[in-house]
Every structure is written in structure tokens, then in C-alpha cells.
Write an enzyme that holds these catalytic residues in place. Structure first.
Site, PDB file in Angstrom:
ATOM      1  N   GLY A  46       0.822  -1.216   0.000  1.00  0.00           N
ATOM      2  CA  GLY A  46       0.000   0.000   0.000  1.00  0.00           C
ATOM      3  C   GLY A  46       0.848   1.255   0.000  1.00  0.00           C
ATOM      4  CB  CYS A  47       3.770   2.237   2.047  1.00  0.00           C
ATOM      5  SG  CYS A  47       2.944   2.022   3.639  1.00  0.00           S
ATOM      6  CB  THR A  48       5.063   0.413  -2.857  1.00  0.00           C
ATOM      7  OG1 THR A  48       5.999  -0.067  -1.886  1.00  0.00           O
ATOM      8  CG2 THR A  48       5.746   0.532  -4.208  1.00  0.00           C
ATOM      9  CB  ALA A  51       5.551   6.216  -2.319  1.00  0.00           C
TER      10      ALA A  51
END
EC number: 1.11.1.24
Length: 157
Positions: A46-48, A51
Site C-alpha cells: 500500500g505504501c509503495t 508513494a
């Protein structure tokens, strides 16, 4: 555990170390809208996606004069790997002791499969050029979030 900072309030000041080793101070960004987003962990799915979405909106964000800052409790070294792996084009800030996440209310109890732990709740704060919190997104859903942020920036302009 702090309460979420509310819209219309002054954004809590901070100085954090970025992935390039520089110190980023909120006070020095006065005059520009700041997209301050807190995310749980470098290089997780999710963070990738989040970003990379902000990375890909660079042109639009720049047009609006906005500065994007990603914040997690990961180390500067971890941020460097994450940045280089995905060619991220905005600073990742290391909030290792999660003091800043706490000030904004993003450090919260999380419940993963019945196991409670403290961690960063994915959230975004849009700070106007005068240092006020213009918009807060709590418990962000990654998909389409970049568009929500751009729409809010347009309203600020």
C-alpha cells in the site's frame, strides 16, 4: 495517543531528517502548500502504491506550488532504499521516535488480526501556505487518494 489535529488549526511545527540527510523544517516551507502524508512502512504494497501515485503527480503538484513530504517511523537508510527502488521524487522524512506522528494524531492503536499494536495510521494533512491545516484525510484508502489531494489543492489556490 494524541487526538487528530483538526482542520483550521495551526500545523504542529517539525524538523525531521530527510532521505538525503538534509533537515526539513515546516517553518521554512511557508508560502507553499504542503502535502504531509504519514504512511506505515517503507516498501510495503500500500505504501509503495501511495508513494508512486504522488511521484507520478509531480508535474501537477509542482504547477500548484505544492511540496509533498512522506513521513514514516523508518530510518533514513530505509528511506534511501525505498526512494531509489521506486525513483521517488519528493523527500521521505524519518520520524523514528514517532513524535511528529503523535503531534498530528497519526500514531494510533492498530488492530491487525486481533493483535493490538501502536503504529502510523495512513493519513494526509494538507497545510496551506500560512501554516494552517486546510484538510485532513484519516485512514486513507490508497487508490484515488492522489486525485483527492489534487482536488483539495485546487480549492486552496
Amino acid at each position: 495517543m494524541g487526538d487528530w489535529i483538526e482542520e483550521g488549526k495551526k500545523a504542529p511545527a517539525f524538523t525531521l531528517t530527510a532521505d538525503d540527510g538534509s533537515k526539513v523544517r515546516l517553518a521554512e516551507l511557508a508560502g507553499s502548500p504542503v502535502v504531509l502524508y504519514f504512511y506505515p512502512k517503507d516498501d510495503t504494497p500500500g505504501c509503495t502504491r501511495e508513494a508512486c501515485a504522488f511521484r507520478d503527480q509531480k508535474t501537477q503538484l509542482k504547477k500548484m506550488g505544492a511540496v509533498v513530504l512522506g513521513v514514516s517511523a523508518d530510518s533514513v537508510e530505509s528511506h534511501v532504499k525505498f526512494r531509489d527502488k521506486y525513483q521517488l521524487n519528493f523527500p521521505l522524512l524519518a520520524d523514528i521516535d514517532h513524535k511528529i506522528a503523535e503531534k498530528y494524531g497519526a500514531w494510533r492503536e492498530k488492530n491487525m488480526y486481533g493483535k493490538k499494536s501502536m503504529g502510523i495510521q495512513r493519513s494526509t494533512f494538507l497545510i496551506d501556505g500560512k501554516g494552517k491545516v486546510a484538510k485532513v484525510w484519516k485512514r486513507v484508502k490508497v487508490d484515488g487518494h492522489d486525485e483527492q489531494v489534487l482536488a483539495a489543492l485546487k480549492e486552496l489556490a
